[in-house]
Every structure is written in C-alpha cells, then in structure tokens.
Scaffold this motif. Structure first.
Motif, PDB file in Angstrom:
ATOM      1  N   ARG A  49       0.821  -1.216   0.000  1.00  0.00           N
ATOM      2  CA  ARG A  49       0.000   0.000   0.000  1.00  0.00           C
ATOM      3  C   ARG A  49       0.852   1.262   0.000  1.00  0.00           C
ATOM      4  N   GLY A  50       2.159   1.103  -0.238  1.00  0.00           N
ATOM      5  CA  GLY A  50       3.055   2.249  -0.307  1.00  0.00           C
ATOM      6  C   GLY A  50       3.595   2.727   1.023  1.00  0.00           C
ATOM      7  N   LEU A  51       3.299   2.007   2.103  1.00  0.00           N
ATOM      8  CA  LEU A  51       3.749   2.462   3.421  1.00  0.00           C
ATOM      9  C   LEU A  51       5.267   2.475   3.559  1.00  0.00           C
ATOM     10  N   ALA A  52       5.928   1.401   3.158  1.00  0.00           N
ATOM     11  CA  ALA A  52       7.391   1.338   3.304  1.00  0.00           C
ATOM     12  C   ALA A  52       8.047   2.473   2.521  1.00  0.00           C
ATOM     13  N   ARG A  53       7.592   2.720   1.323  1.00  0.00           N
ATOM     14  CA  ARG A  53       8.184   3.793   0.512  1.00  0.00           C
ATOM     15  C   ARG A  53       7.962   5.158   1.167  1.00  0.00           C
ATOM     16  N   ARG A  54       6.774   5.395   1.680  1.00  0.00           N
ATOM     17  CA  ARG A  54       6.505   6.670   2.368  1.00  0.00           C
ATOM     18  C   ARG A  54       7.380   6.811   3.608  1.00  0.00           C
ATOM     19  N   LEU A  55       7.527   5.728   4.361  1.00  0.00           N
ATOM     20  CA  LEU A  55       8.368   5.774   5.558  1.00  0.00           C
ATOM     21  C   LEU A  55       9.824   6.050   5.194  1.00  0.00           C
ATOM     22  N   VAL A  56      10.323   5.377   4.170  1.00  0.00           N
ATOM     23  CA  VAL A  56      11.708   5.596   3.747  1.00  0.00           C
ATOM     24  C   VAL A  56      11.897   7.031   3.267  1.00  0.00           C
ATOM     25  N   ASP A  57      10.949   7.567   2.514  1.00  0.00           N
ATOM     26  CA  ASP A  57      11.045   8.959   2.071  1.00  0.00           C
ATOM     27  C   ASP A  57      11.149   9.910   3.271  1.00  0.00           C
ATOM     28  N   GLU A  58      10.374   9.649   4.304  1.00  0.00           N
ATOM     29  CA  GLU A  58      10.439  10.481   5.521  1.00  0.00           C
ATOM     30  C   GLU A  58      11.803  10.345   6.205  1.00  0.00           C
ATOM     31  N   LEU A  59      12.340   9.128   6.253  1.00  0.00           N
ATOM     32  CA  LEU A  59      13.661   8.930   6.860  1.00  0.00           C
ATOM     33  C   LEU A  59      14.748   9.642   6.057  1.00  0.00           C
ATOM     34  N   LEU A  60      14.650   9.577   4.739  1.00  0.00           N
ATOM     35  CA  LEU A  60      15.637  10.266   3.902  1.00  0.00           C
ATOM     36  C   LEU A  60      15.568  11.776   4.093  1.00  0.00           C
ATOM     37  N   ALA A  61      14.376  12.307   4.249  1.00  0.00           N
ATOM     38  CA  ALA A  61      14.227  13.741   4.521  1.00  0.00           C
ATOM     39  C   ALA A  61      14.839  14.085   5.881  1.00  0.00           C
ATOM     40  N   PHE A  62      14.653  13.228   6.871  1.00  0.00           N
ATOM     41  CA  PHE A  62      15.243  13.425   8.194  1.00  0.00           C
ATOM     42  C   PHE A  62      16.768  13.438   8.086  1.00  0.00           C
ATOM     43  N   ALA A  63      17.337  12.489   7.339  1.00  0.00           N
ATOM     44  CA  ALA A  63      18.795  12.415   7.175  1.00  0.00           C
ATOM     45  C   ALA A  63      19.326  13.656   6.475  1.00  0.00           C
ATOM     46  N   ALA A  64      18.629  14.107   5.436  1.00  0.00           N
ATOM     47  CA  ALA A  64      19.066  15.302   4.703  1.00  0.00           C
ATOM     48  C   ALA A  64      19.010  16.543   5.591  1.00  0.00           C
ATOM     49  N   ALA A  65      17.956  16.663   6.379  1.00  0.00           N
ATOM     50  CA  ALA A  65      17.811  17.827   7.261  1.00  0.00           C
ATOM     51  C   ALA A  65      18.886  17.859   8.344  1.00  0.00           C
ATOM     52  N   ASP A  66      19.357  16.698   8.755  1.00  0.00           N
ATOM     53  CA  ASP A  66      20.420  16.628   9.762  1.00  0.00           C
ATOM     54  C   ASP A  66      21.676  17.339   9.273  1.00  0.00           C
TER      55      ASP A  66
END
Length: 178
Positions: free
Chosen positions: A111-128
């Motif tokens: 249902r796209g959950l893993a991809r959405r979660l990974v996108d959020e984690l990548l945004a968190f890493a970039a913001a760091d």
C-alpha cells in the motif's frame, strides 16, 4: 478510503511499535528476539527517541490508529563483526544514516507504506546535514524486501555471493538527496 498517518513515534507509540518489530523478527526472520541484534526493539526510546540524530517513525492504521508499520534511522554504521570489514570502513558511525526496522504488518503491505516511511527517513537524514551516506541491510527471505530495496537503492555487498551460503544478508546504499 482514509490514508495512513505517519509520524515520529511518541512514548505512547512504543508498545505498538515494539509489537510490530517483535512480530516481524519471529514471523518473517524466524530468528526470534536475539539480544545482540535486537536490543533496540526492547528499548526503542533509548535507541531512537533520545538521541537527536536518530528517529523512529510509525504508521497508524486509518481505521483505529494502531501502529501497523515502523521505520527507524540511527547514526551507527554497520559493525564489524558481524558485517564485512569493508562495509564498516565505508560506512562509519556518525557519518552514516543507517535505516533500520522498516517493518510493515503483512495485512498492510503493498500500500506504499514502506516507501513513504523511507522517504520520511531520507528527509530526516538530509535535514540533519551531517550524514554522508544512507546504508541498510536486509534479509531477502522477508517477503518483498529485496525487490523493494533494489527499486530504490543499490547493492553494495551481497553476502550470498561471498559466504558460500552461510549468510544471506544483502547490503544497500541509497544515494543522499534521492
């Protein structure tokens, strides 16, 4: 149809997140809880909520708000052992965002959950701003795991090719700023 909500885990979410993680290691990995590999599952607050460069995300079911998926990121690179020495050297702690515990309950998969979660984690890493690379490893025995990671990451080491079948772990890197 309502959509799943994704958010940073709060202390109130930890019991549900722990249940998703433990169910996954017992059902999909068939290893059960192994303290040296899964200590973060027992104490996710210390592993992911307290350190500022770490995070734990949860996805909540639209029907009842229960935790149905998890995704975590920390600043610890892959340790040697058990991982190959070259990976520990290539992905040092402090400079590597390691994705962990990307787990979705079977009835909520595809249902796209893993991809959405990974996108959020990548945004968190970039913001760091301090991470140089994004690393993860997976067990291809988990249904859908290997094709999912191959769709968004590149393989950097496949232990099936180097251990004579003693290990089946596949290691990946996701480009920063993907």
């Amino acid at each position: 149809m309502r959509t799943y909500s994704i958010r940073a885990a709060s202390p109130d979410d930890l019991e549900g997140a722990r249940a998703v993680m433990l169910d996954t290691v017992y059902r999909d990995f068939r290893t059960g809880y192994v303290p040296r590999w899964h200590g973060d599952i027992i104490d996710p607050a210390a592993a992911y909520l307290d350190p500022s460069r770490h995070t734990l995300l949860v996805a909540l079911a639209p029907e009842d708000g229960t935790v149905v998926a998890t995704a975590a990121l920390d600043s610890r690179g892959p340790a040697h052992p058990p991982n190959p020495r070259e990976l520990a050297e290539r992905y040092p702690s402090g400079q590597t965002a390691q994705l962990r515990r990307i787990y979705v309950r079977p009835e909520h998969r595809r249902r796209g959950l893993a991809r959405r979660l990974v996108d959020e984690l990548l945004a968190f890493a970039a913001a760091d701003g301090g991470y140089r690379s994004v690393y993860l490893h997976t067990d291809p025995a988990v249904p859908g795991a290997e094709p999912f990671w191959r769709s968004i990451a590149k393989v950097v080491h496949d232990e099936r090719e180097t251990t004579g079948g003693a290990s089946n772990v596949v290691h990946f890197e996701i480009p920063m700023g993907r």
